[in-house]
Write a protein that holds these residues in place. Structure first.
Motif, PDB file in Angstrom:
ATOM      1  N   GLN A   4     -38.754  60.488 -20.050  1.00 58.78           N
ATOM      2  CA  GLN A   4     -37.631  60.365 -19.614  1.00 58.78           C
ATOM      3  C   GLN A   4     -36.861  59.338 -18.703  1.00 58.78           C
ATOM      4  OE1 GLN A   4     -37.821  63.996 -17.040  1.00 58.78           O
ATOM      5  NE2 GLN A   4     -36.827  65.100 -18.918  1.00 58.78           N
ATOM      6  N   TYR A   5     -35.624  58.918 -19.093  1.00 63.95           N
ATOM      7  CA  TYR A   5     -35.005  57.613 -18.553  1.00 63.95           C
ATOM      8  C   TYR A   5     -33.662  58.179 -17.809  1.00 63.95           C
ATOM      9  CZ  TYR A   5     -38.828  54.577 -20.640  1.00 63.95           C
ATOM     10  OH  TYR A   5     -39.784  54.106 -21.147  1.00 63.95           O
ATOM     11  N   LEU A   6     -33.141  57.525 -17.042  1.00 64.06           N
ATOM     12  CA  LEU A   6     -31.828  57.581 -16.404  1.00 64.06           C
ATOM     13  C   LEU A   6     -31.155  56.442 -16.819  1.00 64.06           C
ATOM     14  CD1 LEU A   6     -29.851  58.652 -14.354  1.00 64.06           C
ATOM     15  CD2 LEU A   6     -30.756  57.099 -12.778  1.00 64.06           C
ATOM     16  N   THR A   7     -29.999  56.949 -17.535  1.00 63.94           N
ATOM     17  CA  THR A   7     -29.243  55.789 -18.481  1.00 63.94           C
ATOM     18  C   THR A   7     -27.910  55.523 -17.505  1.00 63.94           C
ATOM     19  OG1 THR A   7     -27.900  57.407 -19.730  1.00 63.94           O
ATOM     20  CG2 THR A   7     -29.759  56.372 -20.494  1.00 63.94           C
ATOM     21  N   PHE A   8     -27.587  54.363 -17.640  1.00 65.35           N
ATOM     22  CA  PHE A   8     -26.309  53.876 -16.787  1.00 65.35           C
ATOM     23  C   PHE A   8     -25.658  52.853 -17.737  1.00 65.35           C
ATOM     24  CE2 PHE A   8     -29.949  51.707 -15.088  1.00 65.35           C
ATOM     25  CZ  PHE A   8     -29.432  50.403 -15.028  1.00 65.35           C
TER      26      PHE A   8
ATOM     27  N   ALA B 149     -31.407  51.580 -19.080  1.00 60.52           N
ATOM     28  CA  ALA B 149     -32.119  52.698 -18.663  1.00 60.52           C
ATOM     29  C   ALA B 149     -33.259  52.224 -17.917  1.00 60.52           C
ATOM     30  CB  ALA B 149     -32.665  53.402 -19.809  1.00 60.52           C
ATOM     31  N   ILE B 150     -33.495  53.065 -16.794  1.00 57.56           N
ATOM     32  CA  ILE B 150     -35.019  53.060 -15.976  1.00 57.56           C
ATOM     33  C   ILE B 150     -35.793  54.127 -16.186  1.00 57.56           C
ATOM     34  CG2 ILE B 150     -34.096  51.238 -14.645  1.00 57.56           C
ATOM     35  CD1 ILE B 150     -33.470  53.279 -12.546  1.00 57.56           C
ATOM     36  N   GLY B 151     -36.910  54.209 -16.061  1.00 54.56           N
ATOM     37  CA  GLY B 151     -37.804  55.227 -16.052  1.00 54.56           C
ATOM     38  C   GLY B 151     -37.411  56.213 -14.997  1.00 54.56           C
ATOM     39  N   ILE B 152     -37.358  57.481 -15.327  1.00 57.02           N
ATOM     40  CA  ILE B 152     -36.799  58.552 -14.326  1.00 57.02           C
ATOM     41  C   ILE B 152     -37.923  58.623 -13.081  1.00 57.02           C
ATOM     42  CG2 ILE B 152     -38.207  60.430 -15.210  1.00 57.02           C
ATOM     43  CD1 ILE B 152     -34.632  60.455 -13.690  1.00 57.02           C
ATOM     44  N   LEU B 153     -39.149  58.122 -13.211  1.00 57.57           N
ATOM     45  CA  LEU B 153     -40.097  58.049 -12.016  1.00 57.57           C
ATOM     46  C   LEU B 153     -39.926  57.188 -11.266  1.00 57.57           C
ATOM     47  CD1 LEU B 153     -43.437  58.800 -14.324  1.00 57.57           C
ATOM     48  CD2 LEU B 153     -41.788  60.404 -13.103  1.00 57.57           C
ATOM     49  N   HIS B 154     -39.159  56.146 -11.593  1.00 54.39           N
ATOM     50  CA  HIS B 154     -38.864  54.991 -10.641  1.00 54.39           C
ATOM     51  C   HIS B 154     -37.507  55.421  -9.732  1.00 54.39           C
ATOM     52  CE1 HIS B 154     -41.424  51.830 -11.757  1.00 54.39           C
ATOM     53  NE2 HIS B 154     -41.071  51.805 -13.140  1.00 54.39           N
ATOM     54  N   THR B 155     -36.768  56.457 -10.239  1.00 54.51           N
ATOM     55  CA  THR B 155     -35.523  56.765  -9.846  1.00 54.51           C
ATOM     56  C   THR B 155     -35.816  58.011  -8.468  1.00 54.51           C
ATOM     57  OG1 THR B 155     -34.474  56.547 -11.611  1.00 54.51           O
ATOM     58  CG2 THR B 155     -33.381  57.838 -10.066  1.00 54.51           C
ATOM     59  N   LYS B 156     -35.461  57.702  -7.115  1.00 49.40           N
ATOM     60  CA  LYS B 156     -35.324  58.577  -6.125  1.00 49.40           C
ATOM     61  C   LYS B 156     -34.135  59.287  -6.181  1.00 49.40           C
ATOM     62  CE  LYS B 156     -37.956  57.940  -2.688  1.00 49.40           C
ATOM     63  NZ  LYS B 156     -38.725  57.411  -1.500  1.00 49.40           N
ATOM     64  N   GLU B 157     -33.295  58.751  -6.048  1.00 48.91           N
ATOM     65  CA  GLU B 157     -32.029  59.586  -5.903  1.00 48.91           C
ATOM     66  C   GLU B 157     -30.547  58.684  -6.384  1.00 48.91           C
ATOM     67  OE1 GLU B 157     -30.149  60.087  -1.877  1.00 48.91           O
ATOM     68  OE2 GLU B 157     -32.473  59.444  -1.337  1.00 48.91           O
ATOM     69  N   ILE B 158     -29.467  59.272  -6.699  1.00 48.72           N
ATOM     70  CA  ILE B 158     -28.195  58.514  -6.844  1.00 48.72           C
ATOM     71  C   ILE B 158     -27.153  59.029  -5.994  1.00 48.72           C
ATOM     72  CG2 ILE B 158     -26.531  58.342  -8.699  1.00 48.72           C
ATOM     73  CD1 ILE B 158     -28.479  59.571 -10.709  1.00 48.72           C
ATOM     74  N   ILE B 159     -26.458  57.825  -5.267  1.00 52.86           N
ATOM     75  CA  ILE B 159     -25.555  58.085  -4.478  1.00 52.86           C
ATOM     76  C   ILE B 159     -24.208  57.444  -4.517  1.00 52.86           C
ATOM     77  CG2 ILE B 159     -27.011  58.602  -2.354  1.00 52.86           C
ATOM     78  CD1 ILE B 159     -26.766  55.706  -1.555  1.00 52.86           C
ATOM     79  N   ASP B 160     -23.067  58.190  -4.108  1.00 56.11           N
ATOM     80  CA  ASP B 160     -21.686  57.431  -4.323  1.00 56.11           C
ATOM     81  C   ASP B 160     -21.950  56.042  -3.586  1.00 56.11           C
ATOM     82  OD1 ASP B 160     -20.824  59.323  -5.902  1.00 56.11           O
ATOM     83  OD2 ASP B 160     -20.111  60.617  -3.981  1.00 56.11           O
ATOM     84  N   TYR B 161     -21.105  55.176  -4.488  1.00 52.88           N
ATOM     85  CA  TYR B 161     -21.077  53.750  -3.576  1.00 52.88           C
ATOM     86  C   TYR B 161     -20.463  54.058  -2.206  1.00 52.88           C
ATOM     87  CZ  TYR B 161     -20.019  48.843  -2.642  1.00 52.88           C
ATOM     88  OH  TYR B 161     -19.925  47.650  -2.140  1.00 52.88           O
ATOM     89  N   GLY B 162     -20.861  53.485  -1.236  1.00 55.32           N
ATOM     90  CA  GLY B 162     -20.318  53.572   0.216  1.00 55.32           C
ATOM     91  C   GLY B 162     -20.382  52.402   1.133  1.00 55.32           C
ATOM     92  N   TYR B 163     -20.137  52.551   2.379  1.00 53.16           N
ATOM     93  CA  TYR B 163     -20.377  51.285   3.212  1.00 53.16           C
ATOM     94  C   TYR B 163     -21.658  50.567   3.189  1.00 53.16           C
ATOM     95  CZ  TYR B 163     -19.959  48.741   7.294  1.00 53.16           C
ATOM     96  OH  TYR B 163     -20.001  47.642   8.410  1.00 53.16           O
ATOM     97  N   LEU B 164     -21.583  49.426   2.944  1.00 51.80           N
ATOM     98  CA  LEU B 164     -22.738  48.413   3.013  1.00 51.80           C
ATOM     99  C   LEU B 164     -22.485  47.501   4.346  1.00 51.80           C
ATOM    100  CD1 LEU B 164     -22.739  47.150  -0.806  1.00 51.80           C
ATOM    101  CD2 LEU B 164     -24.309  48.867   0.605  1.00 51.80           C
ATOM    102  N   THR B 165     -23.740  47.284   4.998  1.00 45.29           N
ATOM    103  CA  THR B 165     -23.725  46.400   5.862  1.00 45.29           C
ATOM    104  C   THR B 165     -24.152  44.923   5.332  1.00 45.29           C
ATOM    105  OG1 THR B 165     -24.179  48.097   7.632  1.00 45.29           O
ATOM    106  CG2 THR B 165     -24.518  45.723   8.341  1.00 45.29           C
ATOM    107  N   GLU B 166     -23.236  43.872   5.188  1.00 47.84           N
ATOM    108  CA  GLU B 166     -23.424  42.570   4.985  1.00 47.84           C
ATOM    109  C   GLU B 166     -24.876  42.032   5.813  1.00 47.84           C
ATOM    110  OE1 GLU B 166     -20.703  39.963   3.693  1.00 47.84           O
ATOM    111  OE2 GLU B 166     -19.286  41.747   2.807  1.00 47.84           O
ATOM    112  N   VAL B 167     -25.576  41.232   4.998  1.00 49.02           N
ATOM    113  CA  VAL B 167     -26.693  40.627   5.733  1.00 49.02           C
ATOM    114  C   VAL B 167     -26.284  39.093   5.546  1.00 49.02           C
ATOM    115  CG1 VAL B 167     -29.195  40.007   5.875  1.00 49.02           C
ATOM    116  CG2 VAL B 167     -28.256  42.503   5.389  1.00 49.02           C
ATOM    117  N   PRO B 168     -26.222  38.329   6.423  1.00 51.85           N
ATOM    118  CA  PRO B 168     -25.997  36.704   6.288  1.00 51.85           C
ATOM    119  C   PRO B 168     -27.226  36.200   5.663  1.00 51.85           C
ATOM    120  CG  PRO B 168     -25.764  37.527   8.774  1.00 51.85           C
ATOM    121  CD  PRO B 168     -26.479  38.568   7.898  1.00 51.85           C
ATOM    122  N   MET B 169     -26.753  35.031   5.087  1.00 52.39           N
ATOM    123  CA  MET B 169     -27.512  34.039   4.159  1.00 52.39           C
ATOM    124  C   MET B 169     -28.547  34.827   3.108  1.00 52.39           C
ATOM    125  SD  MET B 169     -26.952  31.352   5.904  1.00 52.39           S
ATOM    126  CE  MET B 169     -28.245  30.160   5.392  1.00 52.39           C
TER     127      MET B 169
END
Length: 180
Positions: A25-29, A37-57
């Motif tokens: 089984q593979y998750l397609t995107f 696609a990536i193997g479903i065993l590598h996939t932990k969860e899918i979330i909506d794009y949300g707030y990211l904290t940028e990291v400098p450098m």
């Protein structure tokens, strides 16, 4: 026989048919209009794009970190990682939380988020539908690709998650940014 041997000695070497993808089984995107696609065993969860904290450098493909149940999870823009510019964020943009193995001897797990244009579905891919990745003409670096999977009238690129999201390789790119 010598005439045949002389005519074939100038031909290019046979393309390797080895690949590391297996049926399952593979998750397609979708990313940049292409199917991955990536193997479903590598996939932990899918979330909506949300707030990211940028990291400098950080390299341009590291968009920041998210707080996932109290843990800081780095988020990689997969399209930028492939050298194709930043992903344009819209209502279908998602973050797939993927578990990879660190490049250490212990091989400890590491959660990383990847930004994709849209998540499609989980599909079952049979071994006879898996083909070796092309050695040329791919839109992503060939070492990031495990294989190609036939789906209907097209192909899905099966990614090598541990290679695409190699912490040590991304850290080396980051060190190059610091030294610039």
């Amino acid at each position: 026989m010598t005439a045949v041997a002389k005519t074939t000695e100038h031909l290019p070497a046979k393309v390797s048919t080895k690949h590391t993808a297996s049926a399952g089984q593979y998750l397609t995107f979708i990313l940049g209009g292409e199917s991955y696609a990536i193997g479903i065993l590598h996939t932990k969860e899918i979330i909506d794009y949300g707030y990211l904290t940028e990291v400098p450098m950080m390299p341009s493909f590291v968009r920041g970190v998210i707080n996932l149940r109290g843990s800081a999870v780095p988020v990689i823009d997969l399209q930028a990682r492939f050298g194709k510019g930043n992903t344009l964020i819209d209502k279908r943009t998602s973050i797939i939380i993927v578990e990879t193995l660190r490049d250490t001897e212990e091989g400890e797990p590491q959660d990383i988020g990847i930004i994709v244009d849209a998540v499609n579905e989980v599909v079952e891919i049979n071994q006879n539908d898996i083909e070796p990745a092309p050695s040329f003409g791919a839109s992503v670096p060939s070492n990031f690709i495990n294989a190609m999977a036939k789906r209907d009238d097209s192909f899905v690129i099966l990614l090598n998650v541990n290679r695409v999201l190699s912490i040590e390789e991304m850290a080396a790119v980051s060190r190059g940014v610091e030294n610039a």
